[in-house]
Design a protein around this motif. Structure first.
Motif, PDB file in Angstrom:
ATOM      1  N   ALA A 160       0.831  -1.203   0.000  1.00 13.60           N
ATOM      2  CA  ALA A 160       0.000   0.000   0.000  1.00 13.60           C
ATOM      3  C   ALA A 160       0.870   1.258   0.000  1.00 13.60           C
ATOM      4  N   ARG A 161       1.963   1.223   0.770  1.00 16.18           N
ATOM      5  CA  ARG A 161       2.864   2.375   0.827  1.00 16.18           C
ATOM      6  C   ARG A 161       3.529   2.598  -0.528  1.00 16.18           C
ATOM      7  N   ARG A 162       3.920   1.522  -1.170  1.00 14.35           N
ATOM      8  CA  ARG A 162       4.533   1.657  -2.503  1.00 14.35           C
ATOM      9  C   ARG A 162       3.556   2.278  -3.490  1.00 14.35           C
ATOM     10  N   VAL A 163       2.292   1.858  -3.438  1.00 14.38           N
ATOM     11  CA  VAL A 163       1.275   2.419  -4.329  1.00 14.38           C
ATOM     12  C   VAL A 163       1.083   3.902  -4.052  1.00 14.38           C
ATOM     13  N   TYR A 195      -2.708   4.489 -13.198  1.00 13.12           N
ATOM     14  CA  TYR A 195      -1.764   3.675 -12.427  1.00 13.12           C
ATOM     15  C   TYR A 195      -2.474   2.876 -11.342  1.00 13.12           C
ATOM     16  N   LEU A 196      -3.389   3.525 -10.630  1.00  8.86           N
ATOM     17  CA  LEU A 196      -3.984   2.941  -9.436  1.00  8.86           C
ATOM     18  C   LEU A 196      -4.858   1.726  -9.745  1.00  8.86           C
ATOM     19  N   VAL A 197      -5.704   1.829 -10.762  1.00  5.64           N
ATOM     20  CA  VAL A 197      -6.682   0.773 -11.005  1.00  5.64           C
ATOM     21  C   VAL A 197      -6.022  -0.576 -11.294  1.00  5.64           C
ATOM     22  N   PRO A 198      -5.113  -0.682 -12.255  1.00  5.41           N
ATOM     23  CA  PRO A 198      -4.499  -2.005 -12.496  1.00  5.41           C
ATOM     24  C   PRO A 198      -3.608  -2.462 -11.343  1.00  5.41           C
ATOM     25  N   GLU A 199      -2.945  -1.517 -10.689  1.00  4.74           N
ATOM     26  CA  GLU A 199      -2.032  -1.893  -9.607  1.00  4.74           C
ATOM     27  C   GLU A 199      -2.793  -2.499  -8.430  1.00  4.74           C
ATOM     28  N   VAL A 200      -3.863  -1.838  -8.008  1.00  2.92           N
ATOM     29  CA  VAL A 200      -4.641  -2.345  -6.874  1.00  2.92           C
ATOM     30  C   VAL A 200      -5.420  -3.593  -7.268  1.00  2.92           C
TER      31      VAL A 200
END
Length: 360
Positions: free
Chosen positions: A313-316, A332-337
């Motif tokens: 979570a911190r890396r994101v 960035y957020l949608v595919p990563e999470v």
């Protein structure tokens, strides 16, 4: 979409019930990340039936009780101290030993039928703590109701729309006066922790000063977003600017988390962005450990955050804070999470998807 979420949440809450709805065991309340870091998921409430939902969904307290809905029921006056005390005491007993945070009146004169203000922009007018300090008799009555209810459970008081430290000082003076009066009368006057809503840019900029005067901080992201973006979320012409992923909003949240951590002040997010798994991961990565949301969202957020480590979570969050636009953060957020959480999160994407203009 709301109906779908409600159905899912009620189904999750019902897992703790046996045939006929009889309780089969304690409702799950403890929340933690995949690596065991404890989280506290609380409920935002305003109406009586939401208390039942909060308990059923395993809320670890009421993170924000919107007391203005008591006032709206009295369009030509204010609820009595006794009426308010009864409601607050009911909340305290029902949620004990968990805390119940009562936000003092957060409304403007345009909602209360008060005359005397002429404003073309009431959201920036006489409202919140500003109005309470003008209507001191009504404010004293609310403070007394909160203090008296404190003897029934774990009650907190939160001041809305604070922009100067002087507003906190004045509220603390009134709180001290009320407690002293109750003690002289031989009545219970339980200590009540005092929190401050961080929801205007001025509060973010002078946060260290405000934090020194408060026992805890609450972040009202619904208002913070519209004030940071100078865009009324109720105005269709500019509502598209109320982007929770905008870098300025994320920078404000990052600063709040950093200051609260450095000063050792408990801090919770009370806006409805806590109900979105994508944003909840960002918040945990920034350092927030208390999230308050609509009660029916709690089971899904508990499950989602249980799949993510604090390190991930911190890396994101660190990466998201470096990006230049809400669109870049979203991309960035949608595919990563989605990669981190093995749950279908696609229904939540629309809530945070930015637009470039009102005609999109």
């Amino acid at each position: 979409e709301n109906a779908r979420r409600q159905k899912e949440a009620l189904a999750a809450a019902a897992e703790a019930a046996g045939p006929g709805g009889a309780a089969a065991g304690p409702v799950e309340t403890a929340a933690a990340t995949a690596d065991g870091v404890a989280l506290s998921l609380r409920a935002n409430t305003e109406l009586p039936h939401e208390l039942t939902a909060a308990i059923a969904c395993g809320a670890e307290g009421i993170g924000l009780y919107r007391s203005e809905f008591l006032f709206f029921a009295h369009p030509h006056g204010f609820p009595s101290m006794e009426e308010q005390q009864s409601v607050y005491s009911t909340l305290a007993r029902a949620m004990s030993p968990h805390p119940v945070a009562i936000r003092t009146l957060d409304a403007g004169t345009e909602r209360l039928g008060e005359s005397g203000e002429c404003s073309t922009n009431p959201s920036m007018g006489l409202r919140g703590i500003r109005l309470s300090l003008e209507l001191r008799d009504a404010f004293r009555a609310q403070i007394e109701a909160i203090v008296r209810a404190g003897s029934e459970g774990n009650i907190e008081m939160v001041l809305p729309m604070v922009s100067t430290v002087e507003e906190i000082w004045q509220a603390k003076d009134l709180l001290a006066e009320v407690r002293a009066g109750l003690e002289r009368a031989g009545l219970p006057a339980a200590p009540v922790p005092l929190g401050v809503m961080i929801e205007v840019p001025a509060a973010v900029l002078v946060l260290e000063t405000l934090a020194r005067e408060a026992d805890f901080l609450c972040v009202g992201t619904n208002d913070l977003i519209q004030y940071v973006m100078a865009a009324d979320r109720g105005n269709p012409a500019v509502a598209y600017l109320c982007q929770p992923l905008h870098p300025s909003v994320l920078a404000c949240l990052g600063r709040i988390a950093e200051v609260a951590g450095r000063m050792g002040k408990p801090v919770r997010i009370c806006g409805e962005i806590s109900s979105n798994p994508f944003f909840a991961v960002l918040l945990v990565g920034m350092g927030f450990r208390q999230l308050s949301m609509t009660p029916l969202a709690i089971p899904a957020i508990r499950r989602a955050l249980g799949e993510v480590s604090v390190e991930d979570a911190r890396r994101v969050a660190e990466r998201a804070l470096t990006l230049a636009t809400a669109g870049e953060v979203y991309a960035y957020l949608v595919p990563e999470v989605s990669h981190l959480i093995p749950i279908d999160l696609s229904p939540y994407e629309k809530e945070i998807r930015p637009t470039n203009g009102r005609h999109e």
